[in-house]
Scaffold this motif. Structure first.
Motif, PDB file in Angstrom:
ATOM      1  N   ARG A  45     142.774 -31.123 -88.602  1.00  0.00           N
ATOM      2  CA  ARG A  45     143.454 -30.024 -89.001  1.00  0.00           C
ATOM      3  C   ARG A  45     144.037 -29.086 -87.867  1.00  0.00           C
ATOM      4  O   ARG A  45     143.165 -29.134 -87.052  1.00  0.00           O
ATOM      5  CB  ARG A  45     142.477 -29.123 -89.827  1.00  0.00           C
ATOM      6  N   GLU A  46     145.293 -28.718 -87.938  1.00  0.00           N
ATOM      7  CA  GLU A  46     145.837 -27.996 -86.958  1.00  0.00           C
ATOM      8  C   GLU A  46     146.382 -26.754 -87.678  1.00  0.00           C
ATOM      9  O   GLU A  46     146.956 -26.830 -88.765  1.00  0.00           O
ATOM     10  CB  GLU A  46     147.113 -28.842 -86.251  1.00  0.00           C
ATOM     11  N   GLY A  47     146.448 -25.753 -86.935  1.00  0.00           N
ATOM     12  CA  GLY A  47     147.093 -24.299 -87.108  1.00  0.00           C
ATOM     13  C   GLY A  47     148.462 -24.426 -87.022  1.00  0.00           C
ATOM     14  O   GLY A  47     149.160 -25.230 -86.281  1.00  0.00           O
ATOM     15  N   VAL A  48     149.116 -23.771 -88.163  1.00  0.00           N
ATOM     16  CA  VAL A  48     150.450 -23.777 -88.368  1.00  0.00           C
ATOM     17  C   VAL A  48     151.153 -22.678 -87.983  1.00  0.00           C
ATOM     18  O   VAL A  48     152.017 -22.534 -87.181  1.00  0.00           O
ATOM     19  CB  VAL A  48     151.154 -24.132 -89.702  1.00  0.00           C
ATOM     20  N   ALA A  49     150.439 -21.536 -88.469  1.00  0.00           N
ATOM     21  CA  ALA A  49     151.182 -20.114 -88.426  1.00  0.00           C
ATOM     22  C   ALA A  49     150.163 -18.980 -88.945  1.00  0.00           C
ATOM     23  O   ALA A  49     149.377 -19.373 -89.771  1.00  0.00           O
ATOM     24  CB  ALA A  49     152.549 -19.729 -89.135  1.00  0.00           C
ATOM     25  N   ALA A  50     150.060 -17.769 -88.100  1.00  0.00           N
ATOM     26  CA  ALA A  50     149.021 -16.799 -88.305  1.00  0.00           C
ATOM     27  C   ALA A  50     149.869 -15.514 -88.391  1.00  0.00           C
ATOM     28  O   ALA A  50     150.898 -15.288 -87.798  1.00  0.00           O
ATOM     29  CB  ALA A  50     148.052 -17.087 -87.346  1.00  0.00           C
ATOM     30  N   MET A  51     149.125 -14.651 -89.087  1.00  0.00           N
ATOM     31  CA  MET A  51     149.584 -13.161 -89.105  1.00  0.00           C
ATOM     32  C   MET A  51     148.586 -12.297 -88.972  1.00  0.00           C
ATOM     33  O   MET A  51     147.730 -12.272 -90.176  1.00  0.00           O
ATOM     34  CB  MET A  51     150.517 -13.075 -90.287  1.00  0.00           C
ATOM     35  N   ASP A  52     148.397 -11.287 -88.284  1.00  0.00           N
ATOM     36  CA  ASP A  52     147.295 -10.491 -88.241  1.00  0.00           C
ATOM     37  C   ASP A  52     147.621  -9.442 -88.937  1.00  0.00           C
ATOM     38  O   ASP A  52     148.457  -9.071 -89.562  1.00  0.00           O
ATOM     39  CB  ASP A  52     146.826 -10.168 -86.595  1.00  0.00           C
ATOM     40  N   SER A  62     155.263 -26.822 -83.060  1.00  0.00           N
ATOM     41  CA  SER A  62     156.280 -27.854 -83.848  1.00  0.00           C
ATOM     42  C   SER A  62     156.946 -27.333 -84.822  1.00  0.00           C
ATOM     43  O   SER A  62     157.656 -27.929 -85.556  1.00  0.00           O
ATOM     44  CB  SER A  62     155.149 -28.799 -84.177  1.00  0.00           C
ATOM     45  N   VAL A  63     156.461 -25.983 -85.218  1.00  0.00           N
ATOM     46  CA  VAL A  63     157.237 -25.411 -86.356  1.00  0.00           C
ATOM     47  C   VAL A  63     158.093 -24.170 -85.950  1.00  0.00           C
ATOM     48  O   VAL A  63     158.793 -23.522 -86.772  1.00  0.00           O
ATOM     49  CB  VAL A  63     156.196 -24.962 -87.463  1.00  0.00           C
ATOM     50  N   LYS A  64     157.656 -23.831 -84.916  1.00  0.00           N
ATOM     51  CA  LYS A  64     158.810 -22.442 -84.494  1.00  0.00           C
ATOM     52  C   LYS A  64     160.164 -22.841 -84.698  1.00  0.00           C
ATOM     53  O   LYS A  64     160.801 -23.896 -84.391  1.00  0.00           O
ATOM     54  CB  LYS A  64     158.523 -22.298 -82.781  1.00  0.00           C
ATOM     55  N   GLY A  65     160.882 -21.491 -85.244  1.00  0.00           N
ATOM     56  CA  GLY A  65     162.328 -21.636 -85.547  1.00  0.00           C
ATOM     57  C   GLY A  65     162.444 -22.409 -86.915  1.00  0.00           C
ATOM     58  O   GLY A  65     163.698 -22.416 -87.390  1.00  0.00           O
ATOM     59  N   ARG A  66     161.455 -23.103 -87.604  1.00  0.00           N
ATOM     60  CA  ARG A  66     161.687 -23.581 -88.879  1.00  0.00           C
ATOM     61  C   ARG A  66     160.707 -22.996 -89.780  1.00  0.00           C
ATOM     62  O   ARG A  66     161.296 -22.939 -90.912  1.00  0.00           O
ATOM     63  CB  ARG A  66     161.379 -25.069 -88.539  1.00  0.00           C
ATOM     64  N   PHE A  67     159.589 -22.453 -89.615  1.00  0.00           N
ATOM     65  CA  PHE A  67     158.709 -21.833 -90.429  1.00  0.00           C
ATOM     66  C   PHE A  67     158.671 -20.240 -90.273  1.00  0.00           C
ATOM     67  O   PHE A  67     158.780 -19.920 -89.166  1.00  0.00           O
ATOM     68  CB  PHE A  67     157.265 -22.305 -90.477  1.00  0.00           C
ATOM     69  N   LEU A  68     158.355 -19.615 -91.355  1.00  0.00           N
ATOM     70  CA  LEU A  68     158.448 -18.302 -91.276  1.00  0.00           C
ATOM     71  C   LEU A  68     157.225 -17.615 -92.062  1.00  0.00           C
ATOM     72  O   LEU A  68     157.184 -18.024 -93.383  1.00  0.00           O
ATOM     73  CB  LEU A  68     159.747 -17.483 -91.737  1.00  0.00           C
ATOM     74  N   ILE A  69     156.192 -17.090 -91.189  1.00  0.00           N
ATOM     75  CA  ILE A  69     155.023 -16.322 -92.261  1.00  0.00           C
ATOM     76  C   ILE A  69     155.229 -15.236 -92.473  1.00  0.00           C
ATOM     77  O   ILE A  69     155.773 -14.405 -91.678  1.00  0.00           O
ATOM     78  CB  ILE A  69     153.656 -16.738 -91.432  1.00  0.00           C
ATOM     79  N   SER A  70     154.792 -14.410 -93.671  1.00  0.00           N
ATOM     80  CA  SER A  70     155.006 -13.069 -93.909  1.00  0.00           C
ATOM     81  C   SER A  70     154.116 -12.699 -95.064  1.00  0.00           C
ATOM     82  O   SER A  70     153.350 -13.582 -95.756  1.00  0.00           O
ATOM     83  CB  SER A  70     156.690 -12.865 -94.386  1.00  0.00           C
ATOM     84  N   GLN A  71     153.876 -11.583 -95.203  1.00  0.00           N
ATOM     85  CA  GLN A  71     153.115 -11.043 -96.248  1.00  0.00           C
ATOM     86  C   GLN A  71     153.916 -11.079 -97.541  1.00  0.00           C
ATOM     87  O   GLN A  71     155.063 -11.338 -97.656  1.00  0.00           O
ATOM     88  CB  GLN A  71     152.743  -9.459 -96.085  1.00  0.00           C
TER      89      GLN A  71
END
Length: 125
Positions: A45-52, A62-71
């Motif tokens: 298992r690997e981390g993809v994106a986090a939001m504090d 590996s996902v920078k610029g392609r994935f967006l994490i948001s509330q």
């Protein structure tokens, strides 16, 4: 006990987009840092994106610029918009939450207290 409920996922062709959503099952007095992890068959298992809790975000290279994490509508909710998907993004995606108000949480140091059940993302070439 906090239960994380995920939705979204599915199958898409390479270059396509998908959106995942996750919400805590019950209102909590605490505000959690939220994240997405993934696990492909035969891999860890690997981390993809986090939001504090301050809204600061971090991503796996590996996902920078392609994935967006948001509330996604309120505290203890999170969405992951995935663009330009690649076959190597195929995995089970898990929502995760950590409560640690004194820690600056990033995708590399997050230690989840709670996990969702997972939702499958499949990208075909």
């Amino acid at each position: 006990q906090v239960r994380l409920v995920e939705s979204g996922g599915g199958s898409v062709q390479s270059g396509g987009s998908l959106r995942l959503s996750c919400a805590a099952s019950a209102d909590s007095a605490f505000t959690y840092s939220m994240a997405w992890f993934r696990q492909a068959p035969g891999k860890e298992r690997e981390g993809v994106a986090a939001m504090d809790t301050y809204g600061r975000t971090t991503y796996a290279d590996s996902v920078k610029g392609r994935f967006l994490i948001s509330q996604d509508g309120g505290k203890n909710t999170v969405a992951l918009k995935m663009n330009n998907l690649r076959p190597e993004d195929t995995a089970m995606y898990y929502c995760a939450a950590e409560f640690c108000p004194l820690k600056k949480i990033t995708i590399t140091n997050m230690i989840p207290n709670y996990w969702g059940q997972g939702t499958q993302v499949t990208v075909s070439s």
